[in-house]
Design a protein around this motif. Structure first.
Motif, PDB file in Angstrom:
ATOM      1  N   ALA A 292       0.809  -1.224   0.000  1.00  0.00           N
ATOM      2  CA  ALA A 292       0.000   0.000   0.000  1.00  0.00           C
ATOM      3  C   ALA A 292       0.838   1.269   0.000  1.00  0.00           C
ATOM      4  CB  ALA A 292      -0.934  -0.002   1.219  1.00  0.00           C
ATOM      5  N   GLY A 293       2.146   1.135   0.214  1.00  0.00           N
ATOM      6  CA  GLY A 293       2.993   2.317   0.307  1.00  0.00           C
ATOM      7  C   GLY A 293       2.788   3.079   1.600  1.00  0.00           C
ATOM      8  N   MET A 294       2.162   2.418   2.578  1.00  0.00           N
ATOM      9  CA  MET A 294       1.901   3.041   3.875  1.00  0.00           C
ATOM     10  C   MET A 294       2.047   2.005   4.981  1.00  0.00           C
ATOM     11  SD  MET A 294      -1.345   5.620   3.270  1.00  0.00           S
ATOM     12  CE  MET A 294      -2.202   4.576   2.098  1.00  0.00           C
ATOM     13  N   LEU A 295       2.453   2.478   6.148  1.00  0.00           N
ATOM     14  CA  LEU A 295       2.573   1.646   7.338  1.00  0.00           C
ATOM     15  C   LEU A 295       1.458   2.021   8.304  1.00  0.00           C
ATOM     16  CD1 LEU A 295       4.300  -0.331   9.148  1.00  0.00           C
ATOM     17  CD2 LEU A 295       5.516   1.711   9.952  1.00  0.00           C
ATOM     18  N   HIS A 296       0.632   1.038   8.680  1.00  0.00           N
ATOM     19  CA  HIS A 296      -0.387   1.280   9.698  1.00  0.00           C
ATOM     20  C   HIS A 296       0.345   1.617  10.995  1.00  0.00           C
ATOM     21  CE1 HIS A 296      -3.540   0.500  12.657  1.00  0.00           C
ATOM     22  NE2 HIS A 296      -4.438   0.448  11.692  1.00  0.00           N
ATOM     23  N   ALA A 297       0.144   2.842  11.491  1.00  0.00           N
ATOM     24  CA  ALA A 297       1.005   3.343  12.566  1.00  0.00           C
ATOM     25  C   ALA A 297       0.303   3.443  13.913  1.00  0.00           C
ATOM     26  CB  ALA A 297       1.576   4.705  12.182  1.00  0.00           C
ATOM     27  N   ASP A 298      -0.780   2.698  14.088  1.00  0.00           N
ATOM     28  CA  ASP A 298      -1.462   2.673  15.389  1.00  0.00           C
ATOM     29  C   ASP A 298      -1.640   1.215  15.781  1.00  0.00           C
ATOM     30  OD1 ASP A 298      -2.777   3.313  17.666  1.00  0.00           O
ATOM     31  OD2 ASP A 298      -4.459   4.346  16.722  1.00  0.00           O
ATOM     32  N   ARG A 422       7.972   3.515  16.381  1.00  0.00           N
ATOM     33  CA  ARG A 422       6.774   3.354  17.209  1.00  0.00           C
ATOM     34  C   ARG A 422       6.061   2.046  16.874  1.00  0.00           C
ATOM     35  NH1 ARG A 422       1.490   7.364  16.877  1.00  0.00           N
ATOM     36  NH2 ARG A 422      -0.015   5.933  17.784  1.00  0.00           N
ATOM     37  N   VAL A 423       5.916   1.757  15.582  1.00  0.00           N
ATOM     38  CA  VAL A 423       5.215   0.537  15.180  1.00  0.00           C
ATOM     39  C   VAL A 423       6.059  -0.692  15.508  1.00  0.00           C
ATOM     40  CG1 VAL A 423       4.263  -0.734  13.219  1.00  0.00           C
ATOM     41  CG2 VAL A 423       3.927   1.732  13.385  1.00  0.00           C
ATOM     42  N   TRP A 424       7.346  -0.615  15.245  1.00  0.00           N
ATOM     43  CA  TRP A 424       8.242  -1.755  15.516  1.00  0.00           C
ATOM     44  C   TRP A 424       8.226  -2.097  17.001  1.00  0.00           C
ATOM     45  CZ3 TRP A 424      11.449  -4.399  11.950  1.00  0.00           C
ATOM     46  CH2 TRP A 424      12.378  -5.282  12.515  1.00  0.00           C
ATOM     47  N   PHE A 425       8.450  -1.099  17.828  1.00  0.00           N
ATOM     48  CA  PHE A 425       8.516  -1.346  19.267  1.00  0.00           C
ATOM     49  C   PHE A 425       7.143  -1.728  19.811  1.00  0.00           C
ATOM     50  CE2 PHE A 425      10.981  -1.196  23.050  1.00  0.00           C
ATOM     51  CZ  PHE A 425      10.128  -0.824  24.071  1.00  0.00           C
TER      52      PHE A 425
END
Length: 455
Positions: A292-298, A422-425
């Motif tokens: 999608a070219g985007m990372l779900h960040a929540d 933030r997403v990784w951690f």
């Protein structure tokens, strides 16, 4: 109360003065508990037991106040709640239920306020577009709540049946409350540090502040959700609802008939469920940037729903990292160097990417001791995440030693990595809460650019 506030139906959790007073009560209460602790130490109570009591009472007040406020306070509470696996069990045990509630729910708006928002967003005849509309929210979050309804698409053929829909509407006054809450919380960053000294909440608050405008505009969320829904259409493991209509403060999407959420799997799931959905969760997070070219960040568990057919439903696209070129290859190459133990090259790479600023020097052995254990999940075929493992890592890097905080203080987080970090951690925190066993190394080889490259 000001006239504009009256017209909005007591936005969020009351007046700005009352909200500020609630937040201000946190450091006051903390000061009182600290004084009480000093008194107990004078009469002979062990220092550690005093500290434990201060932490327990502080946690109780913090999460109670955050849960009542919604807005920025609620959003901060949700962001903090995904890190609960890093906190000592003797501290966090009594509050795990409170944290789970922060992940999945918040107090609802009265029906009268809901109807007023619907009129403002869809006009006086809004019920013509929504043949049925549930006044009680089906779900609540930090800046909005979701109602179950049916939707008549005005562009559809005459006689087309209504579509089961989720209607996400923003809390009146959300913009003011979000900004005010985060500003107030920023002043109290040191207080939150008592719960987990290794968690530096200042960058988290700054990031939330920077993204306020984007998350408040549901038109942007609708656009991101539409891209994700298209990218994951017919996916065997993931389902994303299509957005049907939107305004700046309302978003109508297809309804997901979910059985539960990932938060409930954390609470009561079987080991098979923990492993299955933990793997699906992490695979989705890695697949987003590529497809999608985007990372779900929540990444908090309330945004991931368990569907009757076994798929993982994903909602809430208000926070995304736009990565048109996917995840950076440098990230995968650095992690692979850590896994392979080439820490001299790791140091060079950290300088190149801005993790070590010019003039800051860390030798390869120190970096090995600091970063090496974090790569453990990528060194084996299957790795079992756990709260114990997560706490061990947090305690290790927060120790007041040269290899702990002494090293952490020298590492910089470049702005382009803020949301990724933030997403990784946060994702590792959720996997640790789940206690999931996952083929993490193979997922990295398949999905993280640069990780599988031959050197």
């Amino acid at each position: 109360m000001a006239d504009d506030e009256k017209s909005e139906g007591r936005p969020l959790s009351g007046s700005a003065f009352a909200r500020t007073a609630k937040l201000a009560s946190l450091p006051i209460g903390f000061a009182g508990r600290t004084t009480l602790g000093v008194g107990k130490r004078i009469v002979g109570a062990p220092a550690q037991s005093v500290l434990d009591e201060v932490q327990r009472r502080t946690a109780d007040q913090i999460f109670t106040v955050l849960g009542q406020l919604k807005g920025g306070a609620m959003k901060f509470g949700q962001a903090m709640s995904i890190f609960e696996a890093a906190l000592p069990d003797e501290l966090i045990g009594p509050y795990r239920e409170t944290l789970t509630k922060l992940q999945d729910s918040a107090p609802p708006m009265p029906p009268g306020v809901v109807h007023r928002v619907m009129v403002e967003e869809f006009g006086e005849s809004w019920r013509d577009q929504f043949p049925t509309f549930g006044d009680a929210p089906a779900a609540s979050a930090s800046i909005g709540q979701v109602h179950r309804a049916t939707w008549l698409d005005g562009t559809a053929e005459t006689g087309a049946p209504p579509i089961d829909a989720a209607v996400k509407i923003q809390y009146p006054g959300a913009a003011r409350a979000l900004t005010a809450d985060l500003r107030q919380i920023a002043r109290m960053a040191r207080l939150f540090g008592i719960l987990a000294p290794a968690l530096d909440v200042k960058p988290l608050i700054a990031e939330l502040q920077d993204r306020v405008a984007e998350e408040l505009d549901y038109s942007l969320e609708a656009g991101a959700q539409s891209v994700f829904a298209g990218a994951f259409a017919d996916d065997p493991e993931v389902v994303i609802p299509e957005p049907l209509a939107h305004t700046e403060r309302a978003l109508v999407s297809e309804w997901l008939e979910a059985d539960s959420s990932l938060a409930q799997i954390i609470s009561t799931g079987t080991q098979e469920e923990r492993d299955r959905y933990g793997e699906a969760y992490v695979r989705f997070l890695f697949a987003g940037p590529e497809r999608a070219g985007m990372l779900h960040a929540d990444p908090h568990p309330g945004n991931f729903r368990i569907m009757p057919d076994g798929r993982l439903g994903v909602v809430d696209f208000g926070a995304v990292a736009r990565l048109p070129d996917g995840l950076p290859e440098s990230m995968g190459r650095l992690l692979r160097l850590v896994v392979d133990g080439d820490f001299a090259a790791v140091v060079d790479g950290l300088h190149d990417e801005g993790f070590l600023k010019r003039g800051v020097e860390l030798d390869a052995d120190t970096i090995a001791r600091y970063l090496g254990p974090f790569a453990e999940p990528a060194r084996v075929e299957r790795f079992t995440f756990s709260r114990d493992w997560m706490r061990e890592q947090m305690q290790r890097v927060s120790a007041p030693t040269a290899d702990g905080m002494g090293t952490a203080m020298k590492i910089n987080l470049p702005p382009q990595y803020l949301l990724i970090h933030r997403v990784w951690f946060g994702g590792i925190g959720v996997l640790s809460q789940l206690g999931a066993t996952a083929p993490f190394r193979s997922i990295l080889e398949e999905s993280l650019p640069g990780f599988a490259d031959e050197r």
